[in-house]
Motif scaffolding. Structure first.
Motif, PDB file in Angstrom:
ATOM      1  N   ARG A 167       0.853  -1.186   0.000  1.00 45.10           N
ATOM      2  CA  ARG A 167       0.000   0.000   0.000  1.00 45.10           C
ATOM      3  C   ARG A 167       0.886   1.232   0.000  1.00 45.10           C
ATOM      4  N   LEU A 168       0.486   2.233  -0.724  1.00 47.57           N
ATOM      5  CA  LEU A 168       1.220   3.486  -0.826  1.00 47.57           C
ATOM      6  C   LEU A 168       0.357   4.570  -0.171  1.00 47.57           C
ATOM      7  N   PRO A 169       0.584   4.874   1.102  1.00 46.10           N
ATOM      8  CA  PRO A 169      -0.272   5.836   1.810  1.00 46.10           C
ATOM      9  C   PRO A 169      -0.199   7.230   1.166  1.00 46.10           C
ATOM     10  N   MET A 170      -1.361   7.760   0.840  1.00 41.76           N
ATOM     11  CA  MET A 170      -1.458   9.098   0.262  1.00 41.76           C
ATOM     12  C   MET A 170      -2.731   9.762   0.769  1.00 41.76           C
ATOM     13  N   THR A 171      -2.733  11.080   0.777  1.00 37.12           N
ATOM     14  CA  THR A 171      -3.911  11.853   1.129  1.00 37.12           C
ATOM     15  C   THR A 171      -5.048  11.512   0.176  1.00 37.12           C
TER      16      THR A 171
ATOM     17  N   ARG B  85      -6.823   9.365  -1.412  1.00 35.71           N
ATOM     18  CA  ARG B  85      -6.894   7.968  -1.814  1.00 35.71           C
ATOM     19  C   ARG B  85      -5.477   7.436  -1.941  1.00 35.71           C
ATOM     20  N   SER B  86      -5.210   6.388  -1.195  1.00 38.05           N
ATOM     21  CA  SER B  86      -3.891   5.778  -1.234  1.00 38.05           C
ATOM     22  C   SER B  86      -3.690   5.055  -2.555  1.00 38.05           C
TER      23      SER B  86
ATOM     24  N   TRP C 265      -0.887   2.078  -4.681  1.00 40.63           N
ATOM     25  CA  TRP C 265      -0.238   0.779  -4.516  1.00 40.63           C
ATOM     26  C   TRP C 265       1.109   0.826  -5.194  1.00 40.63           C
TER      27      TRP C 265
ATOM     28  N   VAL D 259      -1.009   5.269  -8.845  1.00 44.70           N
ATOM     29  CA  VAL D 259      -1.673   6.334  -8.086  1.00 44.70           C
ATOM     30  C   VAL D 259      -2.889   6.864  -8.842  1.00 44.70           C
TER      31      VAL D 259
ATOM     32  N   GLN E  91      -1.120  15.052  -2.139  1.00 44.13           N
ATOM     33  CA  GLN E  91      -0.897  13.743  -2.753  1.00 44.13           C
ATOM     34  C   GLN E  91       0.496  13.671  -3.372  1.00 44.13           C
TER      35      GLN E  91
ATOM     36  N   ASP F 291       3.006  13.350  -0.653  1.00 43.42           N
ATOM     37  CA  ASP F 291       2.971  11.994  -0.101  1.00 43.42           C
ATOM     38  C   ASP F 291       3.696  11.003  -1.014  1.00 43.42           C
TER      39      ASP F 291
END
Length: 157
Positions: free
Chosen positions: A67-71, A73-74, A76, A97, A117, A120
């Motif tokens: 998982r790629l955490p982002m503001t 909507r994350s 992958w 993204v 985003q 992030d």
């Protein structure tokens, strides 16, 4: 981009079978389309959602998917290792993204969201990976600041 609930799920499955990609990145993923992906790919990171927030990545051969955490909507990321991918000579990082729509009202909030985003995503782009292919829905053309920022950072968009 599967366009959330407007996707022709059967048509999507036919398209995936016809193109037969080794890596499949999807945005606006809902449960029926996620089932189509899971039926075709053993390796995947997917989050189906009832609106435009669903997304994921799937690979034909083994990959480390995270998982790629982002503001908002994350995303992958799939890391492909040459040991499992016959055509690779170096590891390949494939972040997937989906940037927020830049013209959603209120406009200022959507611009701020996109800036967050991008911030992030920055650490993932700075991992020093020998090869990186950024995929997804950027909701941007070369005229948009986000596109230009990615082009300046990556050198090739």
């Amino acid at each position: 981009n599967l366009w959330a609930h407007k996707v022709d799920v059967d048509g999507f499955g036919v398209l995936v079978d016809r193109v037969d990609p080794d890596v499949l990145a999807v945005q606006e993923l809902q449960v029926p389309a996620a089932a189509e992906v899971m039926a075709r790919y053993r390796y995947h990171g997917l989050v189906a959602h009832h609106d435009t927030l669903g997304n994921g990545i799937a690979t034909r051969f083994p990959a480390t998917i995270s998982r790629l955490p982002m503001t908002y909507r994350s995303g992958w990321s799939a890391r492909l290792d040459p040991a499992g991918w016959p055509d690779l000579t170096v590891p390949l990082e494939v972040p997937c993204v989906h940037f927020g729509n830049p013209v959603t009202f209120p406009w200022r909030r959507s611009v701020d969201r996109r800036r967050r985003q991008l911030a992030d995503l920055g650490p993932r782009l700075d991992t020093g990976a020998e090869s990186l292919v950024l995929v997804g829905d950027f909701n941007a053309t070369p005229r948009w600041p986000l596109y230009r920022a990615l082009a300046e950072r990556q050198g090739d968009v």
